[in-house]
Design a protein around this motif. Structure first.
Motif, mmCIF file in Angstrom:
data_model
loop_
_atom_site.group_PDB
_atom_site.id
_atom_site.type_symbol
_atom_site.label_atom_id
_atom_site.label_comp_id
_atom_site.label_asym_id
_atom_site.label_seq_id
_atom_site.Cartn_x
_atom_site.Cartn_y
_atom_site.Cartn_z
ATOM 1 N N ALA A 17 0.836 -1.207 0.000
ATOM 2 C CA ALA A 17 0.000 0.000 0.000
ATOM 3 C C ALA A 17 0.866 1.251 0.000
ATOM 4 O O ALA A 17 0.561 2.240 -0.681
ATOM 5 N N ALA A 18 1.955 1.221 0.750
ATOM 6 C CA ALA A 18 2.845 2.384 0.824
ATOM 7 C C ALA A 18 3.478 2.676 -0.527
ATOM 8 O O ALA A 18 3.556 3.843 -0.957
ATOM 9 N N LEU A 19 3.928 1.645 -1.236
ATOM 10 C CA LEU A 19 4.534 1.853 -2.545
ATOM 11 C C LEU A 19 3.496 2.357 -3.552
ATOM 12 O O LEU A 19 3.804 3.191 -4.413
ATOM 13 N N LEU A 56 9.297 2.170 8.135
ATOM 14 C CA LEU A 56 8.524 1.836 6.939
ATOM 15 C C LEU A 56 9.366 2.048 5.683
ATOM 16 O O LEU A 56 9.368 1.205 4.781
ATOM 17 N N LEU A 57 10.094 3.171 5.607
ATOM 18 C CA LEU A 57 10.928 3.440 4.440
ATOM 19 C C LEU A 57 12.008 2.372 4.277
ATOM 20 O O LEU A 57 12.327 1.971 3.154
ATOM 21 N N ASP A 58 12.565 1.909 5.388
ATOM 22 C CA ASP A 58 13.564 0.845 5.316
ATOM 23 C C ASP A 58 12.965 -0.413 4.688
ATOM 24 O O ASP A 58 13.602 -1.067 3.858
ATOM 25 N N GLU A 59 11.744 -0.744 5.070
ATOM 26 C CA GLU A 59 11.106 -1.941 4.521
ATOM 27 C C GLU A 59 10.700 -1.733 3.065
ATOM 28 O O GLU A 59 10.780 -2.663 2.245
ATOM 29 N N MET A 60 10.286 -0.510 2.718
ATOM 30 C CA MET A 60 9.968 -0.220 1.324
ATOM 31 C C MET A 60 11.204 -0.366 0.450
ATOM 32 O O MET A 60 11.151 -0.959 -0.634
ATOM 33 N N ALA A 61 12.337 0.174 0.905
ATOM 34 C CA ALA A 61 13.585 0.049 0.147
ATOM 35 C C ALA A 61 13.994 -1.409 0.021
ATOM 36 O O ALA A 61 14.487 -1.847 -1.033
ATOM 37 N N THR A 62 13.782 -2.179 1.072
ATOM 38 C CA THR A 62 14.124 -3.598 1.037
ATOM 39 C C THR A 62 13.258 -4.339 0.027
ATOM 40 O O THR A 62 13.746 -5.211 -0.709
ATOM 41 N N GLU A 63 11.982 -4.004 -0.037
ATOM 42 C CA GLU A 63 11.107 -4.627 -1.022
ATOM 43 C C GLU A 63 11.526 -4.240 -2.439
ATOM 44 O O GLU A 63 11.499 -5.084 -3.356
ATOM 45 N N ASP A 105 9.622 9.616 -6.409
ATOM 46 C CA ASP A 105 10.637 9.794 -5.365
ATOM 47 C C ASP A 105 11.298 8.471 -4.993
ATOM 48 O O ASP A 105 11.811 8.307 -3.876
ATOM 49 N N GLY A 106 11.316 7.519 -5.929
ATOM 50 C CA GLY A 106 11.857 6.208 -5.629
ATOM 51 C C GLY A 106 13.309 6.237 -5.179
ATOM 52 O O GLY A 106 13.698 5.503 -4.261
ATOM 53 N N ALA A 107 14.129 7.091 -5.805
ATOM 54 C CA ALA A 107 15.540 7.151 -5.434
ATOM 55 C C ALA A 107 15.732 7.734 -4.041
ATOM 56 O O ALA A 107 16.619 7.316 -3.299
ATOM 57 N N LYS A 108 14.909 8.701 -3.679
ATOM 58 C CA LYS A 108 14.995 9.267 -2.331
ATOM 59 C C LYS A 108 14.596 8.242 -1.277
ATOM 60 O O LYS A 108 15.191 8.184 -0.201
ATOM 61 N N VAL A 109 13.569 7.470 -1.566
ATOM 62 C CA VAL A 109 13.153 6.416 -0.632
ATOM 63 C C VAL A 109 14.280 5.404 -0.464
ATOM 64 O O VAL A 109 14.593 4.963 0.647
ATOM 65 N N TYR A 110 14.917 5.059 -1.571
ATOM 66 C CA TYR A 110 15.915 3.994 -1.576
ATOM 67 C C TYR A 110 17.233 4.414 -0.919
ATOM 68 O O TYR A 110 17.884 3.619 -0.235
ATOM 69 N N SER A 111 17.633 5.677 -1.111
ATOM 70 C CA SER A 111 18.938 6.121 -0.614
ATOM 71 C C SER A 111 18.891 6.382 0.884
ATOM 72 O O SER A 111 17.899 6.867 1.417
ATOM 73 N N GLY A 112 19.951 6.034 1.566
ATOM 74 C CA GLY A 112 20.066 6.332 2.986
ATOM 75 C C GLY A 112 19.251 5.460 3.903
ATOM 76 O O GLY A 112 19.169 5.720 5.108
#
Length: 230
Positions: A17-19, A56-63, A105-112
């Motif tokens: 849902a978040a993605l 949540l962002l950590d899990e989104m990046a992991t997915e 904003d996929g790259a921002k979610v993924y970075s860091g």
């Protein structure tokens, strides 16, 4: 009052849902409260899975990484006899960019962010083996991978910031949407080289990415292949 865990809600549903919402509202607009509304639950129910937005962002990046890893697994290895490590490397960086562009904003979610499992480990090991098989030292392979990886993520952050990325980016939309290059040219009328640079940097960003990536790969080959990586 301690919220009770809903038996109908799991972590994967929240991340999905978040993605999905990320493409609608962007990173700044995304919140646990909004996700809860999307899932038709009370916001406290999400805190059983994520204590805050960063979790949540950590899990989104992991997915996102899991999905990339599945694609990378089917790619040829530059370490195979007769294979070209340059082309294998290009394919992986293009794949990374494509995945990041699938989300606003996929790259921002993924970075860091910090991965929450080891889904990144197998593809990372395979990619480093690809480079060491091609003549890089282990240190040189690590530096080469991180350099191209950082270039790709940074490029997409800028690409999406200027309107050239997002969910549409992976479907071939050209760069520069939402960024008025004509207005920029008028503001910089006294600086002709800066005007020309804008047309080069912010238009046809897919081609621009490939040009920059090629420069990175040539530099990596010259400075890191066969070196200690320092």
């Amino acid at each position: 009052m301690v919220p009770r865990k809903s038996p109908k809600l799991d972590k994967a549903q929240v991340v999905e849902a978040a993605l999905r919402l990320l493409n609608e509202v962007g990173l700044e607009g995304l919140s646990l409260r909004l996700i809860a509304k999307e899932l038709d639950v009370q916001a406290p129910a999400l805190y059983w899975h994520f204590k805050n937005k960063q979790d949540l962002l950590d899990e989104m990046a992991t997915e996102m990484m899991r999905r990339m890893a599945a694609d990378w697994a089917g790619m040829p290895s530059g370490g195979d006899e007769g294979a070209d490590w340059h082309e294998a490397f290009r394919a992986r960086m293009r794949g990374l960019r494509e995945h990041l562009l699938r989300y606003r904003d996929g790259a921002k979610v993924y970075s860091g962010t910090h991965f929450t499992d080891l889904s990144y480990a197998a593809p990372m090991e395979a990619n480093l083996r690809m480079l060491t098989a091609a003549g890089f030292s282990s240190a040189g392979a690590a530096r080469a991978w991180f350099t191209a990886y950082s270039y790709t993520i940074g490029y997409v952050i800028e690409e999406q910031a200027t309107g050239g990325g997002g969910a549409e980016g992976a479907r071939g939309a050209g760069g520069g949407q939402g960024y008025d290059l004509d207005a920029r040219a008028e503001r910089l009328a006294g600086y002709p080289l800066a005007v020309e640079a804008g047309w080069e940097m912010f238009r046809d960003q897919g081609r621009g990415f490939d040009v920059g990536l090629e420069a990175v790969l040539v530099g990596i080959s010259v400075t890191l292949r066969g070196s200690g990586g320092s």
